[in-house]
Design an enzyme around this catalytic site. Structure first.
Site, short mmCIF file in Angstrom:
data_model
loop_
_atom_site.label_atom_id
_atom_site.label_comp_id
_atom_site.label_asym_id
_atom_site.label_seq_id
_atom_site.Cartn_x
_atom_site.Cartn_y
_atom_site.Cartn_z
N ILE A 58 0.83 -1.20 0.00
CA ILE A 58 0.00 0.00 0.00
C ILE A 58 0.87 1.25 0.00
CG2 ILE A 58 -0.17 0.03 2.53
CD1 ILE A 58 -3.10 1.02 2.18
N CYS A 59 0.30 2.34 -0.50
CA CYS A 59 0.92 3.67 -0.47
C CYS A 59 2.15 3.71 -1.38
CB CYS A 59 1.24 4.06 0.98
SG CYS A 59 1.61 5.81 1.23
N ALA A 60 3.31 4.05 -0.85
CA ALA A 60 4.52 4.13 -1.68
C ALA A 60 5.09 2.76 -2.01
CB ALA A 60 5.58 4.96 -0.96
N TYR A 68 0.34 5.26 -3.94
CA TYR A 68 0.07 6.65 -3.53
C TYR A 68 0.13 7.53 -4.77
CZ TYR A 68 -0.04 10.83 -0.65
OH TYR A 68 -0.43 12.02 -0.09
N SER A 105 -2.89 -0.79 -2.92
CA SER A 105 -3.80 0.28 -2.52
C SER A 105 -3.04 1.59 -2.40
CB SER A 105 -4.50 -0.10 -1.21
OG SER A 105 -5.55 0.78 -0.91
#
Length: 446
Positions: free
Chosen positions: A160-162, A182, A209
């Site tokens: 998730i994210c970066a 992200y 995500s």
């Protein structure tokens, strides 16, 4: 009776390597206490069936690596939700120590070091984001080997994210697959990755995500991948998740007053054994992003507490030290064990009563309004909400159906799934709607 082999993770120092330990303990307990002459046949059958079923269905083994700079919301929510589903989650530090300094000054303690997990088998490996957390995960050779083996063996892995762009893509484990990350990291994906801007993307055995504001959706999607849709729905229900993700948040406000501070808001967040870790971390993380000075104080005798889903969090100081300071706002996370600890802390309740009597600001979420505030008269004459199963404990339930309720100097909310709205509503009261919306967009909440 024939038995099935049980696959165990091999992390050498994990305190509870699998649900088999619990099953064996339960069998030993039954052998000591079971008296067939006193137990009806129907009950005996039910007990044997239950034990047999638990032996036949070992819990899923999940690895969540953490590092200095990990985004704490993404790590803690994932761990919490998966443990609610019954997964055996191992939290592994990729650094040299179990304690990591996550983003926004949050200190987390892992179960093991990643080196203890070499050669282990997992049903899922899930990477939280955050910077430089994602970079630290990427640079960990042991983790890279685990994820590459997971991919080559057709196992489930996620980020998730970066981390999808920084870690998974750099290892080549997203080639030919759809993935997201992200927003500001989308251009970091190589051409071999099919970029998608959805909040959660599932492609085969890979789940990705976007950020802190999509973490709960991501975690529930992981539950579905591990256990199926029905289990995901069972886990999601008690979380009090938003009916529509990505839309603007709101609060129900009565008797509006201006929330003031003398410069930077000074905020106290007490934590205790049994505190709901998601709620605590959402509050701490988001209020620190807003530039408030957040002090996390342990109600226990030690700085380190073990939260409701066994996440270990290290406070900034003990409550006795916090009592020497002045606070503009005191806010209690929930969790039944944590709420009971707050209710039983004479020093904390005294501090809260002084806060209320001085018309200063205070708040609580989940079990804490009903368990900690209500019995001590701290909701008297106030409209409030709480965890839905505890509405009946509120003397005034007239506004309890609202996800966030502000009544003058008091703010309350319902549960883990309302925590981000709760924290952003606090930001709005201190800093204004524009600041809260700016943060919500940065978090990929709206």
């Amino acid at each position: 009776m024939a038995t099935r082999p049980v696959l165990l993770p091999l992390c050498h120092s994990h305190p509870h390597p699998s649900s088999l330990v619990k099953t064996l303990s339960r069998l030993q307990f039954l052998s000591r206490t079971f008296n067939p002459t006193q137990t009806p046949l129907k009950t005996r059958t039910r007990l044997v069936t239950s034990v047999t079923a638990s032996m036949a269905s070992p819990s899923k083994n999940v690895l969540v690596p953490i590092a200095d700079g990990t985004e704490p919301i993404e790590a803690v929510v994932t761990i919490d939700v998966l443990r609610r589903a019954g997964a055996n989650v191992t939290v592994a530090s990729v650094g040299k120590k179990k304690q990591v300094d996550a983003s926004w000054g949050v200190k987390l303690v892992a179960d093991v070091l990643i080196s203890d997990c070499a050669g282990s088998a997992f049903d899922l490996i899930s990477l939280p984001g955050g910077m430089p957390g994602a970079t630290n995960l990427r640079d960990c050779v042991e983790l890279q080997n685990l994820v590459k083996n997971q991919a080559s063996n057709g196992g489930l892995y996620a980020a998730i994210c970066a981390s999808p762009a920084v870690a998974l893509a750099s290892w080549g484990t997203l080639n030919g697959l759809k993935a997201t990350s992200y927003p500001s990291f989308m251009d970091k994906f190589p051409a071999e990755v099919n970029k998608v801007e959805d909040r959660v993307v599932v492609d085969g055995k890979v789940v990705t995500s976007r950020g802190p504001g999509t973490t709960m959706e991501y975690a529930v999607a992981l539950v579905e991948q591990l256990y199926g849709k029905q289990k995901a729905e069972e886990v999601a229900g008690p979380l009090v998740m938003r009916p529509r993700h990505g839309v603007e948040f709101s609060m129900k406000e009565l008797n509006s007053v201006e929330w003031k501070s003398n410069g930077i808001p000074q905020i106290l967040v007490p934590i205790a054994n049994g505190t709901e870790e998601m709620e605590a971390i959402f509050i701490i993380d988001i209020l620190r992003r807003a530039k408030a000075n957040v002090i996390v104080a342990s109600v226990e005798s030690t700085l380190e507490i073990v939260a409701s889903r066994k996440v270990k969090i290290v406070a900034d100081l003990l409550l006795d030290e916090a009592l020497k300071l002045d606070f503009d706002f005191i806010v209690l996370p929930g969790g039944l064990g944590g709420a009971e600890a707050y209710a039983n802390s004479e020093k904390l309740i005294s501090l809260l009563k002084k806060q209320a009597e001085s018309n200063k600001l205070y708040g609580a979420i989940c079990a804490s309004p009903a368990i900690a505030l209500e019995p001590h008269g701290l909701l008297k004459g106030k409209k409030a909400t709480s965890y839905p199963a505890m509405f009946e404990k509120l003397s005034d339930k007239s506004e309890s159906s609202n996800r966030v309720v502000v009544d003058g100097n008091l703010i309350t909310s319902q549960g883990p799934g309302t925590s981000m709205e709760f924290a952003l509503s606090i930001v709005e009261k201190f800093f204004g709607r524009n600041k809260a919306l700016e943060l919500a967009k940065t978090l990929v909440f709206v």
